[in-house]
Design a protein around this motif. Structure first.
Motif, PDB file in Angstrom:
ATOM      1  N   PRO A   1       0.834  -1.207   0.000  1.00  0.00           N
ATOM      2  CA  PRO A   1       0.000   0.000   0.000  1.00  0.00           C
ATOM      3  C   PRO A   1       0.872   1.262   0.000  1.00  0.00           C
ATOM      4  O   PRO A   1       1.864   1.338   0.723  1.00  0.00           O
ATOM      5  N   ALA A   2       0.490   2.213  -0.813  1.00  0.00           N
ATOM      6  CA  ALA A   2       1.192   3.492  -0.890  1.00  0.00           C
ATOM      7  C   ALA A   2       0.147   4.601  -0.950  1.00  0.00           C
ATOM      8  O   ALA A   2      -0.994   4.371  -1.371  1.00  0.00           O
ATOM      9  N   PHE A   3       0.540   5.777  -0.527  1.00  0.00           N
ATOM     10  CA  PHE A   3      -0.368   6.920  -0.514  1.00  0.00           C
ATOM     11  C   PHE A   3       0.350   8.131  -1.069  1.00  0.00           C
ATOM     12  O   PHE A   3       1.528   8.355  -0.785  1.00  0.00           O
ATOM     13  N   ASP A   4      -0.372   8.897  -1.885  1.00  0.00           N
ATOM     14  CA  ASP A   4       0.121  10.167  -2.400  1.00  0.00           C
ATOM     15  C   ASP A   4      -0.602  11.268  -1.630  1.00  0.00           C
ATOM     16  O   ASP A   4      -1.837  11.323  -1.627  1.00  0.00           O
ATOM     17  N   LEU A   5       0.163  12.134  -0.965  1.00  0.00           N
ATOM     18  CA  LEU A   5      -0.392  13.280  -0.266  1.00  0.00           C
ATOM     19  C   LEU A   5      -0.092  14.520  -1.093  1.00  0.00           C
ATOM     20  O   LEU A   5       1.074  14.834  -1.347  1.00  0.00           O
ATOM     21  N   LYS A   6      -1.114  15.206  -1.540  1.00  0.00           N
ATOM     22  CA  LYS A   6      -0.933  16.443  -2.316  1.00  0.00           C
ATOM     23  C   LYS A   6      -0.936  17.604  -1.335  1.00  0.00           C
ATOM     24  O   LYS A   6      -1.904  17.803  -0.596  1.00  0.00           O
ATOM     25  N   ILE A   7       0.148  18.376  -1.311  1.00  0.00           N
ATOM     26  CA  ILE A   7       0.336  19.470  -0.375  1.00  0.00           C
ATOM     27  C   ILE A   7       0.317  20.797  -1.127  1.00  0.00           C
ATOM     28  O   ILE A   7       0.911  20.915  -2.200  1.00  0.00           O
ATOM     29  N   GLU A   8      -0.350  21.796  -0.545  1.00  0.00           N
ATOM     30  CA  GLU A   8      -0.355  23.151  -1.092  1.00  0.00           C
ATOM     31  C   GLU A   8       0.024  24.110   0.026  1.00  0.00           C
ATOM     32  O   GLU A   8      -0.491  24.009   1.138  1.00  0.00           O
ATOM     33  N   ALA A   9       0.936  25.050  -0.277  1.00  0.00           N
ATOM     34  CA  ALA A   9       1.410  25.983   0.746  1.00  0.00           C
ATOM     35  C   ALA A   9       1.731  27.327   0.119  1.00  0.00           C
ATOM     36  O   ALA A   9       1.995  27.427  -1.082  1.00  0.00           O
ATOM     37  N   PHE A  10       1.693  28.358   0.941  1.00  0.00           N
ATOM     38  CA  PHE A  10       2.205  29.676   0.580  1.00  0.00           C
ATOM     39  C   PHE A  10       3.380  29.955   1.492  1.00  0.00           C
ATOM     40  O   PHE A  10       3.267  29.853   2.713  1.00  0.00           O
ATOM     41  N   CYS A  11       4.531  30.277   0.895  1.00  0.00           N
ATOM     42  CA  CYS A  11       5.794  30.391   1.632  1.00  0.00           C
ATOM     43  C   CYS A  11       6.507  31.672   1.215  1.00  0.00           C
ATOM     44  O   CYS A  11       6.253  32.216   0.144  1.00  0.00           O
ATOM     45  N   PRO A  12       7.451  32.119   2.030  1.00  0.00           N
ATOM     46  CA  PRO A  12       8.330  33.213   1.586  1.00  0.00           C
ATOM     47  C   PRO A  12       9.151  32.748   0.390  1.00  0.00           C
ATOM     48  O   PRO A  12       9.492  31.567   0.279  1.00  0.00           O
ATOM     49  N   ASN A  13       9.467  33.675  -0.513  1.00  0.00           N
ATOM     50  CA  ASN A  13      10.153  33.257  -1.736  1.00  0.00           C
ATOM     51  C   ASN A  13      11.593  32.802  -1.516  1.00  0.00           C
ATOM     52  O   ASN A  13      12.196  32.230  -2.415  1.00  0.00           O
ATOM     53  N   ASP A  14      12.158  32.994  -0.317  1.00  0.00           N
ATOM     54  CA  ASP A  14      13.504  32.462  -0.090  1.00  0.00           C
ATOM     55  C   ASP A  14      13.505  30.934  -0.001  1.00  0.00           C
ATOM     56  O   ASP A  14      14.564  30.309  -0.046  1.00  0.00           O
ATOM     57  N   LEU A  15      12.321  30.331   0.061  1.00  0.00           N
ATOM     58  CA  LEU A  15      12.226  28.875   0.009  1.00  0.00           C
ATOM     59  C   LEU A  15      12.688  28.338  -1.356  1.00  0.00           C
ATOM     60  O   LEU A  15      13.013  27.162  -1.486  1.00  0.00           O
ATOM     61  N   LEU A  16      12.752  29.203  -2.359  1.00  0.00           N
ATOM     62  CA  LEU A  16      13.176  28.781  -3.700  1.00  0.00           C
ATOM     63  C   LEU A  16      14.686  28.557  -3.805  1.00  0.00           C
ATOM     64  O   LEU A  16      15.147  27.886  -4.720  1.00  0.00           O
ATOM     65  N   ILE A  17      15.452  29.101  -2.881  1.00  0.00           N
ATOM     66  CA  ILE A  17      16.917  29.023  -2.968  1.00  0.00           C
ATOM     67  C   ILE A  17      17.426  27.579  -3.030  1.00  0.00           C
ATOM     68  O   ILE A  17      18.295  27.274  -3.845  1.00  0.00           O
ATOM     69  N   PRO A  18      16.905  26.635  -2.220  1.00  0.00           N
ATOM     70  CA  PRO A  18      17.396  25.255  -2.345  1.00  0.00           C
ATOM     71  C   PRO A  18      17.091  24.599  -3.707  1.00  0.00           C
ATOM     72  O   PRO A  18      17.777  23.663  -4.101  1.00  0.00           O
ATOM     73  N   PHE A  19      16.088  25.099  -4.413  1.00  0.00           N
ATOM     74  CA  PHE A  19      15.779  24.524  -5.721  1.00  0.00           C
ATOM     75  C   PHE A  19      16.862  24.890  -6.736  1.00  0.00           C
ATOM     76  O   PHE A  19      17.267  24.076  -7.537  1.00  0.00           O
ATOM     77  N   HIS A  20      17.287  26.148  -6.700  1.00  0.00           N
ATOM     78  CA  HIS A  20      18.399  26.622  -7.519  1.00  0.00           C
ATOM     79  C   HIS A  20      18.803  27.983  -6.971  1.00  0.00           C
ATOM     80  O   HIS A  20      17.931  28.813  -6.704  1.00  0.00           O
ATOM     81  N   PRO A  21      20.101  28.234  -6.822  1.00  0.00           N
ATOM     82  CA  PRO A  21      20.541  29.494  -6.216  1.00  0.00           C
ATOM     83  C   PRO A  21      20.048  30.751  -6.939  1.00  0.00           C
ATOM     84  O   PRO A  21      19.940  31.806  -6.333  1.00  0.00           O
ATOM     85  N   GLU A  22      19.734  30.650  -8.229  1.00  0.00           N
ATOM     86  CA  GLU A  22      19.316  31.829  -8.990  1.00  0.00           C
ATOM     87  C   GLU A  22      17.819  31.863  -9.285  1.00  0.00           C
ATOM     88  O   GLU A  22      17.345  32.807  -9.920  1.00  0.00           O
ATOM     89  N   LEU A  23      17.063  30.876  -8.832  1.00  0.00           N
ATOM     90  CA  LEU A  23      15.639  30.829  -9.159  1.00  0.00           C
ATOM     91  C   LEU A  23      14.889  32.020  -8.575  1.00  0.00           C
ATOM     92  O   LEU A  23      14.090  32.662  -9.261  1.00  0.00           O
ATOM     93  N   ARG A  24      15.148  32.326  -7.318  1.00  0.00           N
ATOM     94  CA  ARG A  24      14.453  33.443  -6.663  1.00  0.00           C
ATOM     95  C   ARG A  24      14.742  34.758  -7.390  1.00  0.00           C
ATOM     96  O   ARG A  24      13.825  35.545  -7.649  1.00  0.00           O
ATOM     97  N   THR A  25      16.008  35.023  -7.719  1.00  0.00           N
ATOM     98  CA  THR A  25      16.347  36.284  -8.381  1.00  0.00           C
ATOM     99  C   THR A  25      15.881  36.308  -9.834  1.00  0.00           C
ATOM    100  O   THR A  25      15.751  37.374 -10.422  1.00  0.00           O
ATOM    101  N   THR A  26      15.615  35.149 -10.391  1.00  0.00           N
ATOM    102  CA  THR A  26      15.068  35.094 -11.743  1.00  0.00           C
ATOM    103  C   THR A  26      13.585  35.459 -11.742  1.00  0.00           C
ATOM    104  O   THR A  26      13.106  36.146 -12.647  1.00  0.00           O
ATOM    105  N   LEU A  27      12.868  35.037 -10.717  1.00  0.00           N
ATOM    106  CA  LEU A  27      11.424  35.261 -10.666  1.00  0.00           C
ATOM    107  C   LEU A  27      11.016  36.575  -9.997  1.00  0.00           C
ATOM    108  O   LEU A  27       9.940  37.092 -10.254  1.00  0.00           O
ATOM    109  N   TYR A  28      11.875  37.112  -9.115  1.00  0.00           N
ATOM    110  CA  TYR A  28      11.526  38.298  -8.332  1.00  0.00           C
ATOM    111  C   TYR A  28      12.584  39.383  -8.485  1.00  0.00           C
ATOM    112  O   TYR A  28      13.746  39.100  -8.762  1.00  0.00           O
TER     113      TYR A  28
END
Length: 172
Positions: free
Chosen positions: A26-53
Motif C-alpha cells: 500500500p502506498a499513498f500520495d499526499l498532495k500538499i499546497e502551501a504559501f511560503c516566503p520566496n527564499d524557500l526557492l533558494i534550495p531549488f536553484h541558487p538563482e531561481l528566486r532572483t530570476t522570478l523576483y
C-alpha cells in the motif's frame, strides 16, 4: 536541501498499490499546497528566486526596511512552473493536534511533482506530492485532514558528504 515547517493544506490523499518485487505494498500520495516566503526557492536553484523576483520599484514601508527584499514579480504574466525534481530519503511529521507521540511520522518518503506559483509581494505558492507508506492506524487520521490546513515538518535526510554537512547544497 529542501525543508519546510509550517501550516499547509492537505489537498488530497490518494491510496494506491506499489509493486515491490513480487509484493504489492500500500502506498499513498499526499498532495500538499502551501504559501511560503520566496527564499524557500533558494534550495531549488541558487538563482531561481532572483530570476522570478526583483526589488519593488515603489517599495512600501516594510520593503524599505529590508533594502534587499525581492518582492515584485519579474514576469507578472508568467503562470505556475513545474520543477522536475525527485527528493528521496525525507521524513515528514504531521501534527495531529496534541504534539509529541500523537503526531504522524512518515519515514523514507519521496517528494516530487513540484509546482511553483510566484506571487506578488514576495511569497510563492508551492504544491508538491509526498509519496509515503503510512502505518495502518495513520491512514484514517490522514484522511481526516483532507482539504484542511495542517502543520507539517518536511525533514531532509542526514548529510552523507562533508560538503553537505558544511552547507554545500545540491539544487533540488
Amino acid at each position: 536541501m529542501f525543508e519546510l515547517a509550517q501550516a499547509v493544506k492537505l489537498a488530497s490523499v490518494n491510496p494506491r498499490a506499489e509493486i515491490h518485487g513480487e509484493d504489492r505494498v500500500p502506498a499513498f500520495d499526499l498532495k500538499i499546497e502551501a504559501f511560503c516566503p520566496n527564499d524557500l526557492l533558494i534550495p531549488f536553484h541558487p538563482e531561481l528566486r532572483t530570476t522570478l523576483y526583483k526589488k519593488a520599484e515603489d517599495p512600501d514601508l516594510v520593503e524599505q526596511l529590508d533594502g534587499e527584499a525581492l518582492t515584485a514579480l519579474r514576469f507578472p504574466k508568467m503562470g505556475a512552473i513545474k520543477w522536475d525534481v525527485e527528493l528521496t530519503g525525507y521524513k515528514v511529521e504531521v501534527d495531529y493536534g496534541l504534539g509529541g507521540d500523537s503526531n504522524i511520522m512518515l519515514g523514507e518518503v519521496k517528494i516530487d511533482g513540484f509546482k511553483i506559483s510566484p506571487q506578488n509581494g514576495g511569497s510563492v505558492g508551492l504544491s508538491f506530492r509526498i509519496i509515503c507508506h503510512p502505518e495502518s492506524e495513520d491512514v484514517g487520521r490522514l484522511c481526516e485532514f483532507i482539504q484542511r490546513d495542517i502543520d507539517i515538518k518536511v525533514i531532509p535526510p542526514e548529510p552523507t558528504t562533508l560538503g553537505e554537512l558544511f552547507g554545500e547544497q545540491k539544487a533540488a
